[in-house]
Design an enzyme around this catalytic site. Structure first.
Site, PDB file in Angstrom:
ATOM      1  N   HIS A 181       0.758   4.917   4.683  1.00 15.15           N
ATOM      2  CA  HIS A 181      -0.046   6.022   3.556  1.00 15.15           C
ATOM      3  C   HIS A 181       0.492   7.082   3.416  1.00 15.15           C
ATOM      4  O   HIS A 181       0.383   7.387   2.138  1.00 15.15           O
ATOM      5  CB  HIS A 181      -2.201   5.170   4.136  1.00 15.15           C
ATOM      6  CG  HIS A 181      -1.937   3.680   3.658  1.00 15.15           C
ATOM      7  ND1 HIS A 181      -3.316   3.842   4.330  1.00 15.15           N
ATOM      8  CD2 HIS A 181      -1.667   2.846   3.885  1.00 15.15           C
ATOM      9  CE1 HIS A 181      -3.518   2.528   4.358  1.00 15.15           C
ATOM     10  NE2 HIS A 181      -2.296   1.787   3.731  1.00 15.15           N
TER      11      HIS A 181
ATOM     12  N   SER B  12       1.139  -0.953   0.254  1.00 13.12           N
ATOM     13  CA  SER B  12      -0.136  -0.108  -0.255  1.00 13.12           C
ATOM     14  C   SER B  12       0.760   1.150  -0.373  1.00 13.12           C
ATOM     15  O   SER B  12       1.068   2.032  -0.785  1.00 13.12           O
ATOM     16  CB  SER B  12      -1.408  -0.079   1.097  1.00 13.12           C
ATOM     17  OG  SER B  12      -1.674  -1.214   1.204  1.00 13.12           O
TER      18      SER B  12
END
Length: 364
Positions: A323, A265
């Site tokens: 993230h 991610s």
């Protein structure tokens, strides 16, 4: 005038990353359970209940040995500060080596095209040349035809996808569980911290987690690679992955959390950050919500706000620090990457001199 690449389906990564903490919190909690036997004073060993393993019976009080002969140390929060320094130095070195490597890769590709243009043309048109067809099997012909039909972005994507799928398969083998936890799940409290920063970005424990990340990467690989080229694209992906691991480690040291993280991610958020900065007016959508779309700029802003809120409120469902760091890394490269890439001429010149020196030495 801002460029619009049309509507590209995208999965909002934060909602698909629930697997990261929900699955691994269970695995890591097992790892933190301390057995009733006495422990060594210098190192904290513990019993690891792993399915399909049989414990070796012993009359001596010693560190637990699990068949096959594997010792696994508990994460140690006290060493997290030293580990963060190692992670920082490793990240700087890794990004430097990656930048140098992709510059050399670009140099070698350009050199091959210039030195042997006929051979390069033959490789690009391999399946269209009747003379070669008798020298390869049907499968190889089909594979070459498929490979040559791919865009540059998908030529980078598919090898990465294959590696991720192979690592996922290893997670399903009980014998490898402890090894996978040590090297393919990253935590600054772990015994190994440098290699897991890279390897964890290719690691997925859940099939849905793997499929969601690969779907998003597949969707954005062609436009991002079309802008950057294969070399920069791969460099951006790898560096964003490691920098996101570093940010996740820093936040875990701050809140004294030893929970591990896995998944691509952070690297994919770097791609999103780059794409949304370069093409802010492009329309994006969420695959499970039809007839709903928004601009790339709005989507990136929303994701970054969500991750920032998660950091402030210390939500532990996602690795928000990773993230956010990935998105900021991609955004920064979109702003300043062109200048950095122009400086590659010094690396290319030095590599050319090394090649010429080696060639001269061999010819003597």
């Amino acid at each position: 005038m801002r460029e619009d690449l049309g509507s590209i389906p995208v999965v909002v990564l934060n909602y698909f990353e629930a697997i990261r903490m929900s699955v691994f919190s269970r695995l890591w909690s097992n790892a933190l359970q301390i057995g009733s036997t006495s422990l060594r004073s210098s190192a904290s060993y513990f019993r690891v209940p792993v399915r399909n393993f049989r414990k070796v019976k012993s009359t001596k009080e010693s560190p637990v040995i699990i068949t096959p002969q594997v010792e696994f140390e508990t994460p140690n929060i006290e060493r997290m500060g030293r580990s963060l320094l190692r992670c920082t130095l490793f990240s700087a070195g890794f990004c430097t080596v990656t930048y140098t490597g992709v510059v050399i890769w670009e140099y070698e590709r350009a050199r091959n095209k210039l030195q042997d243009p006929l051979r390069h043309f033959a490789m690009l048109n391999w399946n269209a040349m009747d003379g070669w067809k008798n020298k390869q099997g049907e499968f190889r012909q089909s594979f070459n035809k498929w490979w040559n039909s791919l865009s540059d972005g998908h030529r980078v994507f598919w090898p990465i996808c294959f590696i991720n799928a192979a690592v996922y398969a290893l997670w399903q083998v009980p014998t490898f569980k402890l090894t996978m936890l040590r090297y393919f799940a990253f935590s600054p409290a772990g015994l190994s911290v440098c290699l897991p920063m890279v390897l964890s970005t290719f690691s997925h424990y859940n099939l849905f987690h793997l499929g969601a990340n690969m779907y998003v990467m597949h969707s954005f690989s062609t436009p991002v690679c079309g802008k950057l080229g294969m070399e920069q694209f791969l460099g951006l992906y790898l560096c964003c992955g490691v920098l996101s691991s570093l940010a996740g480690a820093a936040f875990k040291v701050l809140i004294k959390s030893s929970s591990p993280s896995i998944g691509a991610s952070g690297a994919i958020m770097g791609m999103l950050g780059y794409f949304c900065t370069k093409y802010p007016e492009s329309r994006l959508g969420i695959i499970f919500i039809p007839n709903f779309n928004f601009s790339a700029e709005q989507g990136l802003f929303g994701l970054m706000c969500l991750d920032t809120t998660g950091l402030i409120l210390r939500w532990r469902l996602f690795d928000h620090a990773a993230h956010l760091s990935g998105a900021l890394s991609g955004l920064a490269y979109a702003k300043y990457g062109d200048h950095l890439w122009k400086e590659r001429k010094y690396v290319s010149k030095k590599w050319h001199e090394i090649r010429e020196t080696v060639s001269t030495t061999k010819s003597r």
